[in-house]
Design a protein around this motif. Structure first.
Motif, PDB file in Angstrom:
ATOM      1  N   HIS A  31       1.064  -0.919  -0.071  1.00 33.08           N
ATOM      2  CA  HIS A  31       0.091   0.154  -0.032  1.00 33.08           C
ATOM      3  C   HIS A  31       0.747   1.249  -0.015  1.00 33.08           C
ATOM      4  CE1 HIS A  31      -2.202   3.062   2.357  1.00 33.08           C
ATOM      5  NE2 HIS A  31      -3.065   2.955   1.383  1.00 33.08           N
ATOM      6  N   ASP A  64      -7.168   0.443  -4.247  1.00 35.11           N
ATOM      7  CA  ASP A  64      -8.657   0.350  -3.678  1.00 35.11           C
ATOM      8  C   ASP A  64      -8.632  -1.097  -2.996  1.00 35.11           C
ATOM      9  OD1 ASP A  64      -9.314   2.658  -4.234  1.00 35.11           O
ATOM     10  OD2 ASP A  64     -10.565   2.332  -5.786  1.00 35.11           O
ATOM     11  N   ARG A  65      -8.048  -2.168  -3.659  1.00 33.08           N
ATOM     12  CA  ARG A  65      -8.074  -3.543  -3.109  1.00 33.08           C
ATOM     13  C   ARG A  65      -7.079  -3.725  -1.930  1.00 33.08           C
ATOM     14  NH1 ARG A  65     -10.193  -7.550  -7.229  1.00 33.08           N
ATOM     15  NH2 ARG A  65     -12.056  -6.639  -7.425  1.00 33.08           N
ATOM     16  N   LEU A 118      -6.664  -1.463   0.298  1.00 27.07           N
ATOM     17  CA  LEU A 118      -7.586  -0.685   1.330  1.00 27.07           C
ATOM     18  C   LEU A 118      -8.396  -1.550   1.891  1.00 27.07           C
ATOM     19  CD1 LEU A 118      -8.070   2.791  -0.042  1.00 27.07           C
ATOM     20  CD2 LEU A 118      -6.629   2.126   1.868  1.00 27.07           C
ATOM     21  N   ASP A 119      -9.193  -2.400   1.135  1.00 28.11           N
ATOM     22  CA  ASP A 119     -10.234  -3.600   1.459  1.00 28.11           C
ATOM     23  C   ASP A 119      -9.218  -4.495   2.471  1.00 28.11           C
ATOM     24  OD1 ASP A 119     -11.406  -6.067   1.687  1.00 28.11           O
ATOM     25  OD2 ASP A 119     -12.685  -5.448   0.135  1.00 28.11           O
ATOM     26  N   LEU A 176      -6.412  -3.770   4.022  1.00 27.08           N
ATOM     27  CA  LEU A 176      -6.201  -3.353   5.238  1.00 27.08           C
ATOM     28  C   LEU A 176      -7.145  -3.006   6.275  1.00 27.08           C
ATOM     29  CD1 LEU A 176      -3.523  -0.248   3.965  1.00 27.08           C
ATOM     30  CD2 LEU A 176      -3.082  -2.740   4.929  1.00 27.08           C
ATOM     31  N   ALA A 177      -8.513  -2.794   5.818  1.00 21.68           N
ATOM     32  CA  ALA A 177      -9.609  -2.551   6.366  1.00 21.68           C
ATOM     33  C   ALA A 177     -10.067  -3.669   7.044  1.00 21.68           C
ATOM     34  CB  ALA A 177     -10.791  -1.991   5.689  1.00 21.68           C
ATOM     35  N   ASN A 178      -9.519  -4.881   6.465  1.00 20.79           N
ATOM     36  CA  ASN A 178      -9.838  -6.225   6.952  1.00 20.79           C
ATOM     37  C   ASN A 178      -9.057  -6.787   8.114  1.00 20.79           C
ATOM     38  OD1 ASN A 178     -11.723  -8.378   6.944  1.00 20.79           O
ATOM     39  ND2 ASN A 178     -10.370  -9.845   5.877  1.00 20.79           N
ATOM     40  N   ARG A 186     -13.007 -12.232  -1.903  1.00 17.12           N
ATOM     41  CA  ARG A 186     -14.203 -11.824  -0.835  1.00 17.12           C
ATOM     42  C   ARG A 186     -15.097 -11.211  -1.678  1.00 17.12           C
ATOM     43  NH1 ARG A 186     -11.014 -10.424   3.278  1.00 17.12           N
ATOM     44  NH2 ARG A 186     -10.666  -8.479   2.375  1.00 17.12           N
ATOM     45  N   GLN A 187     -14.760 -10.075  -2.522  1.00 16.48           N
ATOM     46  CA  GLN A 187     -15.754  -9.177  -3.048  1.00 16.48           C
ATOM     47  C   GLN A 187     -16.555  -9.829  -3.968  1.00 16.48           C
ATOM     48  OE1 GLN A 187     -13.776  -5.577  -4.547  1.00 16.48           O
ATOM     49  NE2 GLN A 187     -13.015  -4.819  -2.774  1.00 16.48           N
TER      50      GLN A 187
END
Lengths: 293, 293, 293, 293
Positions: free
Chosen positions: A237, A262-263, A265-266, A268-270, A286-287
Motif C-alpha cells: 500500500h 482500492d483492493r 485498502l480492503d 487493510l480495513a479487514n 471476498r468481493q
C-alpha cells in the motif's frame, strides 16, 4: 573501502554482510543494536551514532521509508557529519519528493549522493545477487562501483539525477502490484467457473508468464498461503501510494495503480496489513463472494 | 487420423501444417480458398463445404470469433453433418456463453466436443509449439490427444466442462492485457521523469519480468513500433470484453479489465484499431500529454 | 463581538463584509493589503500582523489550503497570540490531518477551536447565504453562533470533533466532482450518438437533477464555456486529493474519486489547470476523440 | 385515439390508466392477464394476443427489456400485424442496438416508430407526471403527441433517429447510478470518521444536491432501508451495462460506469439482486469493513 552502513533490517543485514565478504572495512549502525552485534562477529565495527557511521569514505543507508530516513540521517545530523569528498549511497525505496530533497541537501553540504534502490528480496540480498538501479553524478557512481558490485549481480545506471533511480524502483514495484492483482482477478474469475486456482496459475506461470515474480507470487496464491509475508500489504500500500504520488506530481494517471490501491485498502480495513500482498487474491475472492457459491 | 480442419487464418494455417507433417490425413476448408491451396500442395485435401470437412473422425476448427464460428459451423449445418462418434475440437477463442451453447448443441446431436484454445502466436503455431488448454469428456480428450500433440508442445487439461478451457484462455489474455497496460503506465511515469522507455523496460524485463510476454511487448514499447501488429487493439478490445462478460455472468468484478478497456477505447476512437495492442503505451503517453513537456 | 478576520480572498471578503453588516467589530488581516483597504472603507480595522488580528474574542480564518494556513496562523505565532477564552473559527477547506493537528495545537494552548467549512461560492458568501458545517465543543459552537449566523443561511452541526466538519466538507466536494464527471461522461456518450450536449443536459438538469450544482455546472458544459473559472481544475484536483487521502487514512476506497482524479490529471497535463472543473467535459470528449467523428 | 397498449407492469399500468382517463380508446394486452382485468374495470378492452393490440391507430409498448420486447413484439408477429399508417410508440428502456434494429424493422414493414422512454418511477407514472424523451420522424411524433401528453408532464424531443431517445434515457440512468454511488462512497467515508450517514446526507441533499433523485435515494441510505426496492440492483446492473455497451459501440469510455458496475457485481454476488440499488451504500460499507471498527 571504508564504508559506514546504516539500517540492518531484513535487507540491510545481507547487504552489509556481502560488503564484509568482499573485504571492505565496514562500520555499522542500527536502531536496535542486536543486528549490529551479529555483524560485528563477522568483522564489522559498531558505530555509536549514525554520525559515526557517516564519517567514512562511503556511507550506505538502507532504511524503511521516508520518515525513518529523515530521522536517522537528517535529524540526527549524520549527513552533516560526512567528510568532504565522501559519498552517501541511499539504497532505500523512498518517495520522489524525499529523494529530491536529499539530493539538494547533499549538494548544499558539498558531499556526494547516489540513489541506488534495489530489486530483490532478503534472500537475494543475502546472496549478493540484487539488481541495483543507480543514478547520480557519473564520477561518483564510478567511485562507489565496487561497493555496488559487492552487493548486486547487476547495476542499471539511469543518469545523473538521483530521483530517477527512485522513480524507476517505484514504477517497478507498481508493476509487481499490477501483476499480482491480475493474477488475483484472473484466478477469481476462473474459480467462479470451477477451476482450481492452482490449475489455472500452473498454466500461465509456466507459459506466458514464466518469470520469477509471477511464479513466486502465483505459488502463494495457488496455495492460499499468505503468511509469513515476503512483502506485506502495508508495504504494498505504501509503495503503490508512492507511485500514485509520483504520477500526481507530473500529472500522469495510473489507472491500474488506483485499482490496486482500492483492493489493498480492503485488505487493510479487514485487518490483513501484515499478510503478504499476494493476499490480494483473498480480496478479489471476498468481493466476488466465492464462499457463497 | 482422418481430420477435417476449418479455418486457415494466420493461426490455423500453421496448425494444419503440423497435422500434415505428423502424418494425419487432413481435409481443409477455408472461406477464402487461397489458403487451402497452399495446404493442398503440402498434401491436404480440399473440402467443398464446411460439412464436407466435418465428415471425418475428428473435426478441428480455428475461427476468428463467435460470429464466424456460428456462421461457418452452425448455420452451415456442418455440425449436423458430423458422424456419430466423431469429435469436434474447437480451438478458437470464443465467449463463455458461445462455448456453453456449442457444448449443448453437440450433446444434443450426439457428437463429441472438446474445447482446446491455445496460447501462442502464429510463429509458435507454425512451429508446433503451442500450449493447448483442453476441456471435455476425458475419453474424448484422450482420443484426440495425438491431434493436440501434433500441434502443441504441451496440453493443459482442465476437466470435463468445455467452457472451462475457454474461460481460462480468456483469463490468460486478460492477464496479457494487464501486463501490457502496466508497462504502458510505468514507462509513461518514468518518461515523465526523463527516463527513456527503453532504459526502464530494459531493467524490468531482464529482472522481475524476464518472461516472453513482457520481453516481446516491452521491446515494441521501447522501440515505439506498433505496426505491423502481432495482435491488434481491436482483438485486444474483443478479448478484454470477453473477460468482462465472463465476469459479469458470474458476478466477478475485474477492475484491471475495466481500466484496460477504457484505454483500448481511446485507441479505437483514435483510429488505431489495427495497431498492435502494445500501443497502449501511446494511449498512456497521450493522456499524460508527454508531447507537451 | 470583537472579531479578528484573516484571509480576504474571493470568499473571505464577502464573509467579513457580512460580519460588518451584522454590526460586529471586525479587525482584518490579509497577505496583500488591498483587500483589507476595501473593507476598512466599510468600517473594518486593519491589523498589522496576523497576531494582532488573533487578539480578539473570536478569530475567523479563511485561507486557501493547509500550507497557507500553516504559514499565516502557525508559523506567524498568531495562534499563540490568542487570549485565553477566545475561539478560533477555521472556515477553510483543509485536510483531515491538518485539521487534527490544529485541534491538538489549540487544545495545548488552551484556546477554543471550531472547524466551520462552508458550502457555497463567492457570490453566495457575499450574500451571507452560505451553508456552514460546524464541529467543535458545543459550548464554543454556541458562543460563536452569532458569528456563523451573520455569514450563513444555515449552520449544520456535526459534533465535538472539529475534523468531522472538514471531512464532511471534503466529502461534499468529492460528490460535486463526481456529479460533474458524470455529466461529462453522459454528455460525451450522447454526443457520440449525435445529441447536442445542451439538449441532453437540458433534460436531466430540469428533471432528475434539478439542483443548483447540476444546473450551474451543466450550463457551463452545455455552453462549453470553462473560463473564467468558478472553481479551477487545480483546486478540484487538490480537493479530490484530500478526499482520497482522508479515505486512505481510514482504509476507505473511493473508486469514483480515483476515476475523477485521473481525468483531472489529463486536464492539468494539458495545461488547463486554471479552467473551471466543469471542463472535465473537454477531457471526456478528448479521450473519446469526438473531434474525429 | 384508438390505442393498443402492451406491457402492464408497475409502470405500464399507471400509464395505460392515464390514457383511459384522457378519454382514449385503449385495448390492453399483458402476459399475465390479471393486470389487464383491473384496467378492463376502468374501461379498457382486453386483447387476446399482442397482434390484436397492435391493430390500432397507435401501439404503445412498455416491456421490461430487450428480450421481453423481442418475444412479445417481434416473435409474436405483433409488429407485422400493425396497419399501414399506424405508429408504434416504444416507451421501454432498451439497448441502443435493439432500438436500432426495431427502427429498421418498422421501416421495412412500412409502419411508424417512435422511441419514447420515460423518466420517473411507478408513482409518477400513475400520476401522469412522467418526463418523456421522444425521438422519431417529426410528423409521427406530432401525431402521437396527445398520447404522450396524457402520460407525461413534459415531452423532450431529441430528433429523428429513435435510438437517440434510448441512449439519452440510458445516459440518464447512468447518471443516477453515479449519483447513488457517490452518496454511498461519501457517506462511507464520513461514517469512518464517526459521522452518522443521516447527518451527512441531510446536509448535502438539502444544499448542493436538493433534487428529487438525491433526496429520495439519500433517504434510503440514511435509513439503511433497501427493501422493498424502488429499482433493484439487478435492474441497475442491467442499465449500467446498457450504458457501457452503448459507449463500447462508439468507443466512449465511462470510467464512473465501470466503477459502479463493479460495486453492483459485489451486491449481486452477495445475493442482493432484489434490494434497491441505493444499497450500493452497503457494498461501500462492506468493502471498507465498517463493521469491524
Amino acid at each position: 573501502m571504508n564504508i559506514g552502513f546504516i539500517g540492518l533490517g531484513a535487507m540491510g543485514r545481507g547487504m552489509a554482510q556481502q560488503l564484509l565478504e568482499a573485504g571492505h572495512d565496514v562500520t555499522v549502525w542500527n536502531r536496535s543494536p542486536e543486528a549490529a552485534k551479529t555483524l560485528a562477529e563477522q568483522g564489522a565495527k559498531i558505530a555509536k551514532t549514525p554520525s559515526d557511521a557517516a564519517r567514512n569514505e562511503v556511507l550506505v543507508s538502507m532504511l524503511a521509508d521516508d520518515q525513518a530516513a529523515h530521522q536517522v540521517l537528517v535529524e540526527s545530523k549524520a549527513i552533516e557529519a560526512m567528510k568532504k569528498g565522501s559519498i552517501h549511497v541511499n539504497m532505500a525505496t523512498v518517495s520522489v519528493a524525499f529523494a529530491r530533497g536529499m539530493a539538494a541537501l547533499h549538494e548544499r553540504l558539498g558531499v556526494g549522493y547516489v540513489a541506488a534502490p534495489v530489486l530483490g528480496r532478503p534472500d537475494v540480498a543475502a546472496a549478493g545477487k540484487l539488481n541495483i538501479i543507480a543514478a547520480g553524478a557519473p564520477a561518483q557512481v564510478e567511485r562507489i562501483r565496487p561497493v555496488l558490485d559487492a552487493m548486486g549481480q547487476a547495476v542499471w545506471p539511469l543518469g545523473e539525477s538521483p530521483e530517477r533511480a527512485n522513480v524507476a524502483k517505484i514504477a517497478a514495484n507498481f508493476m509487481l502490484a499490477s501483476a499480482i492483482e491480475s493474477m488475483a482477478e484472473a484466478s477469481t474469475l476462473t474459480r467462479a467457473y470451477g477451476i482450481e486456482a492452482s490449475d489455472f496459475l500452473d498454466i500461465v506461470t509456466n507459459t506466458l508468464f514464466a518469470s520469477p515474480a509471477y511464479q513466486g507470487y502465483g505459488k502463494m496464491i495457488a496455495e492460499a498461503r499468505f503468511e509469513p509475508a515476503g512483502f506485506t500489504m502495508r508495504l504494498g500500500h505504501k509503495d503503490v501510494g508512492l507511485a500514485l504520488s509520483a504520477g500526481d506530481e507530473k500529472s500522469v494517471a495510473l489507472p491500474l495503480g488506483s485499482a490496486v490501491r482500492d483492493r489493498l485498502l480492503d485488505a487493510l480495513a479487514n485487518g490483513d496489513g501484515e499478510k503478504d500482498w499476494s493476499g490480494l487474491a483473498e480480496v478479489a475472492a471476498r468481493q466476488a463472494h466465492l464462499d457463497k457459491r
